[in-house]
Motif scaffolding. Structure first.
Motif, PDB file in Angstrom:
ATOM      1  N   ASP A 107      15.673 -42.942  55.573  1.00 51.18           N
ATOM      2  CA  ASP A 107      16.264 -41.657  55.419  1.00 51.18           C
ATOM      3  C   ASP A 107      17.885 -42.257  54.759  1.00 51.18           C
ATOM      4  O   ASP A 107      18.855 -42.056  55.100  1.00 51.18           O
ATOM      5  CB  ASP A 107      16.751 -40.713  56.278  1.00 51.18           C
ATOM      6  CG  ASP A 107      17.282 -41.437  57.426  1.00 51.18           C
ATOM      7  OD1 ASP A 107      17.334 -42.805  57.723  1.00 51.18           O
ATOM      8  OD2 ASP A 107      17.750 -40.750  58.733  1.00 51.18           O
ATOM      9  N   LYS A 131      21.161 -42.616  52.183  1.00 54.92           N
ATOM     10  CA  LYS A 131      22.016 -41.604  51.277  1.00 54.92           C
ATOM     11  C   LYS A 131      22.272 -42.334  50.210  1.00 54.92           C
ATOM     12  O   LYS A 131      22.854 -43.492  50.029  1.00 54.92           O
ATOM     13  CB  LYS A 131      23.349 -41.572  52.204  1.00 54.92           C
ATOM     14  CG  LYS A 131      24.295 -40.759  51.470  1.00 54.92           C
ATOM     15  CD  LYS A 131      24.226 -39.373  51.761  1.00 54.92           C
ATOM     16  CE  LYS A 131      25.453 -38.631  51.116  1.00 54.92           C
ATOM     17  NZ  LYS A 131      25.431 -37.053  51.248  1.00 54.92           N
ATOM     18  N   GLN A 176      12.919 -39.308  54.237  1.00 53.96           N
ATOM     19  CA  GLN A 176      13.653 -38.247  53.829  1.00 53.96           C
ATOM     20  C   GLN A 176      14.921 -38.674  53.075  1.00 53.96           C
ATOM     21  O   GLN A 176      16.028 -38.792  53.720  1.00 53.96           O
ATOM     22  CB  GLN A 176      13.850 -37.443  55.151  1.00 53.96           C
ATOM     23  CG  GLN A 176      12.808 -36.608  55.793  1.00 53.96           C
ATOM     24  CD  GLN A 176      12.428 -35.386  54.686  1.00 53.96           C
ATOM     25  OE1 GLN A 176      13.220 -34.795  54.218  1.00 53.96           O
ATOM     26  NE2 GLN A 176      11.106 -34.855  54.872  1.00 53.96           N
ATOM     27  N   PRO A 177      14.930 -39.197  52.018  1.00 60.89           N
ATOM     28  CA  PRO A 177      16.114 -39.575  51.342  1.00 60.89           C
ATOM     29  C   PRO A 177      16.893 -38.373  50.985  1.00 60.89           C
ATOM     30  O   PRO A 177      16.553 -37.315  50.803  1.00 60.89           O
ATOM     31  CB  PRO A 177      15.635 -40.241  49.939  1.00 60.89           C
ATOM     32  CG  PRO A 177      14.376 -39.599  49.803  1.00 60.89           C
ATOM     33  CD  PRO A 177      13.580 -39.359  51.112  1.00 60.89           C
ATOM     34  N   ASP A 178      18.227 -38.693  51.175  1.00 61.79           N
ATOM     35  CA  ASP A 178      19.383 -37.836  50.663  1.00 61.79           C
ATOM     36  C   ASP A 178      19.898 -38.194  49.425  1.00 61.79           C
ATOM     37  O   ASP A 178      20.803 -39.083  49.305  1.00 61.79           O
ATOM     38  CB  ASP A 178      20.409 -37.814  51.961  1.00 61.79           C
ATOM     39  CG  ASP A 178      21.222 -36.330  51.489  1.00 61.79           C
ATOM     40  OD1 ASP A 178      21.446 -35.728  50.606  1.00 61.79           O
ATOM     41  OD2 ASP A 178      22.282 -36.141  52.441  1.00 61.79           O
ATOM     42  N   GLY A 232      12.760 -34.889  51.180  1.00 64.70           N
ATOM     43  CA  GLY A 232      14.251 -35.047  51.131  1.00 64.70           C
ATOM     44  C   GLY A 232      14.902 -33.840  50.433  1.00 64.70           C
ATOM     45  O   GLY A 232      14.303 -33.127  50.300  1.00 64.70           O
ATOM     46  N   THR A 241      10.279 -30.496  50.313  1.00 61.42           N
ATOM     47  CA  THR A 241      11.374 -30.938  49.460  1.00 61.42           C
ATOM     48  C   THR A 241      12.260 -29.780  49.020  1.00 61.42           C
ATOM     49  O   THR A 241      11.938 -28.592  48.806  1.00 61.42           O
ATOM     50  CB  THR A 241      11.056 -31.541  48.234  1.00 61.42           C
ATOM     51  OG1 THR A 241       9.984 -32.742  48.606  1.00 61.42           O
ATOM     52  CG2 THR A 241      11.914 -32.353  47.471  1.00 61.42           C
TER      53      THR A 241
END
Length: 219
Positions: free
Chosen positions: A57, A59, A86-88, A123, A154
């Motif tokens: 995850d 940022k 889950q990238p931000d 994400g 998403t």
């Protein structure tokens, strides 16, 4: 935490995830990239390749991604069992202006879920500018997925797409269920296609697409 760094050339500027040849299973990978430039990578600026159970995850905030028409800005591939990816991704510039009129990037954000089950892949994609890319965002639930309960969620919020030569947002469903994509406060201008959804969810599965307070013009 990487800040004010310019990455030039190479296949990838940064690679993370529990995948060959590293296999850091059950680890959490949460680096932060801020105010960096990813320039001229041949495959992708940032690659997340998650095989099996781990959490990714990162940022990705206020960066610039430019490259060839075949290059991805952020590339996400999830496979195996139990991946959480889950990238931000916020306030980045993908592509940019070009005096030649050519695309400055292939795909801004590319996400493919080919996991075998119990995954959480998606994400947050918020307040980014996608300019002169072949594709803005590509999201796929791949045919290699075998579970009937793969969530694929998403969220798009306050993104701007302009002069996209193919699709601003491209959603491909091969096998997925219990999935949703939300697009809010998003603008697409002078793009070949604003939003495209293709494919079908698994038998008995559901897919939800919500588009709120958004505008698409000359698409």
């Amino acid at each position: 935490h990487y800040r004010y760094v310019e990455f030039r050339g190479g296949s990838h500027a940064a690679v993370m995830g529990a995948a060959p040849p590293y296999f850091f299973q059950s680890y959490r990978h949460r680096p932060r990239f801020e105010d960096c430039t990813f320039n001229g990578q041949t495959v992708s600026g940032i690659r997340i390749n998650q095989v099996g159970s781990a959490i990714d995850d990162p940022k990705i905030y206020r960066n610039t991604f430019v490259g060839a028409a075949s290059t991805k800005g952020v590339e996400v591939l999830a496979s195996g069992s139990d991946p959480i990816v889950q990238p931000d991704i916020e306030e980045n510039l993908f592509g940019g202006t070009s005096t030649s009129g050519l695309a400055m990037l292939g795909t801004g954000v590319w996400i493919r879920n080919a996991s075998s089950g119990n995954s959480n892949v998606g994400g947050i994609i918020r307040s980014n500018n996608f300019e002169r890319c072949d594709n803005g965002v590509y999201v796929e639930s791949a045919g290699g997925s075998t579970s009937a309960s793969i969530p694929f969620d998403t969220v798009f919020f306050s993104n701007r797409f302009s002069q996209i030569t193919s699709r601003a947002i491209d959603i491909v469903l091969a096998q997925t269920s219990r999935s949703s994509i939300s697009i809010t406060d998003t603008v697409a201008l002078n793009c070949a296609t604003g939003v495209r959804v293709s494919g079908l969810p698994q038998s008995g599965g559901t897919f939800g697409l919500e588009i709120l307070k958004s505008a698409m013009r000359n698409c």
